[in-house]
Design a protein around this motif. Structure first.
Motif, PDB file in Angstrom:
ATOM      1  N   GLN A   4       9.067  35.337  89.606  1.00  0.00           N
ATOM      2  CA  GLN A   4       8.333  34.460  88.697  1.00  0.00           C
ATOM      3  C   GLN A   4       6.853  34.842  88.640  1.00  0.00           C
ATOM      4  O   GLN A   4       6.242  34.824  87.569  1.00  0.00           O
ATOM      5  N   ARG A   5       6.282  35.186  89.799  1.00  0.00           N
ATOM      6  CA  ARG A   5       4.884  35.622  89.803  1.00  0.00           C
ATOM      7  C   ARG A   5       4.707  36.925  89.043  1.00  0.00           C
ATOM      8  O   ARG A   5       3.761  37.079  88.276  1.00  0.00           O
ATOM      9  N   TYR A   6       5.623  37.861  89.264  1.00  0.00           N
ATOM     10  CA  TYR A   6       5.547  39.142  88.554  1.00  0.00           C
ATOM     11  C   TYR A   6       5.718  38.938  87.053  1.00  0.00           C
ATOM     12  O   TYR A   6       5.004  39.543  86.240  1.00  0.00           O
ATOM     13  N   SER A  29       1.075  37.480  81.160  1.00  0.00           N
ATOM     14  CA  SER A  29      -0.334  37.156  80.934  1.00  0.00           C
ATOM     15  C   SER A  29      -1.122  38.386  80.512  1.00  0.00           C
ATOM     16  O   SER A  29      -2.063  38.283  79.728  1.00  0.00           O
ATOM     17  N   TYR A  31       5.079  36.187  85.339  1.00  0.00           N
ATOM     18  CA  TYR A  31       3.883  35.517  84.817  1.00  0.00           C
ATOM     19  C   TYR A  31       2.728  36.496  84.694  1.00  0.00           C
ATOM     20  O   TYR A  31       1.984  36.476  83.712  1.00  0.00           O
ATOM     21  N   TRP A  32       2.585  37.388  85.679  1.00  0.00           N
ATOM     22  CA  TRP A  32       1.497  38.369  85.651  1.00  0.00           C
ATOM     23  C   TRP A  32       1.663  39.343  84.489  1.00  0.00           C
ATOM     24  O   TRP A  32       0.714  39.650  83.779  1.00  0.00           O
ATOM     25  N   LYS A  47      10.305  33.097  93.547  1.00  0.00           N
ATOM     26  CA  LYS A  47       8.870  33.170  93.820  1.00  0.00           C
ATOM     27  C   LYS A  47       8.271  34.500  93.375  1.00  0.00           C
ATOM     28  O   LYS A  47       7.393  34.544  92.519  1.00  0.00           O
ATOM     29  N   CYS A  48       8.776  35.580  93.959  1.00  0.00           N
ATOM     30  CA  CYS A  48       8.188  36.899  93.645  1.00  0.00           C
ATOM     31  C   CYS A  48       8.420  37.289  92.195  1.00  0.00           C
ATOM     32  O   CYS A  48       7.513  37.761  91.520  1.00  0.00           O
TER      33      CYS A  48
END
Length: 203
Positions: free
Chosen positions: A179-181, A187, A183-184, A176-177
């Protein structure tokens, strides 16, 4: 035996007691030029020596935590004898191991600081002896740091002694963490910025 409503009332009563007790005990401290901030009233010195540090801060939490860990161990032993699924048994055993290790860490980390506070309350180091005062302050800082470890070590103990908790931490951190990092960051790096290089028109 306890409902959620009763638990809230009891928690509110204990919070109020802790606030009133801290204000009363804090008002008994006095600043002295030779010793620093010490308890000036003899009654509060006796109270801190014989009740506050050994019982209220030391023995009482240890007895409560040990009693509940023994009850948890007894509960797990009772559950093992019953016909329950193996997954439930393993989860209960992991929970008992976590509670027992938490109690052991609590006893080891808290008892040394409480023993030093009892000694320092009765025999405060004088500033007229700089070496003894410096050693006392250093010892107090070290033991206070060890005591503060008690409040942050729970999650590490649970990670060490529970495979299920380790898997949950791995899911939260990695899947979770991270993958979000990721992706951020991706992007931000993939943003396309337009260039406003407009050449002047020739007349």
């Amino acid at each position: 035996m306890c409902t959620l409503k009763l638990g809230r009332y009891v928690t509110f009563i204990f919070v109020c007691f802790a606030i009133i007790h801290s204000i009363a005990l804090g008002s008994s401290y006095d600043i002295q030029p030779t010793f620093g901030c010490v308890i000036s009233d003899h009654t509060w010195v006796q109270y801190s020596t014989y009740f506050f540090y050994p019982v209220l801060v030391g023995l009482l939490p240890i007895v409560i935590a040990s009693s509940f860990s023994i009850l948890a161990y007894r509960n797990v032993r009772h559950i093992v004898r019953r016909q329950l699924p193996i997954v439930r048994r393993k989860l209960d055993q992991q929970m008992t191991a976590m509670v027992l290790m938490r109690v052991i860490a609590f006893v080891c980390l808290v008892s040394s600081y409480n023993a030093y506070r009892i000694y320092a309350t009765n025999f405060p180091p004088s500033r007229s002896m700089p070496m003894a005062y410096a050693i006392g302050r250093l010892l107090q800082t070290i033991l206070l740091s060890i005591n503060n470890i008690n409040y942050m070590i729970s999650s590490y103990i649970f990670i060490i002694f529970s495979s299920r908790f380790r898997r949950q931490v791995e899911i939260v951190l990695v899947k979770k963490c991270w993958q979000r990092y990721k992706y951020w960051c991706c992007s931000i790096n993939n943003r396309i910025e337009s260039e406003n290089n407009i050449e002047p028109c020739n007349s």
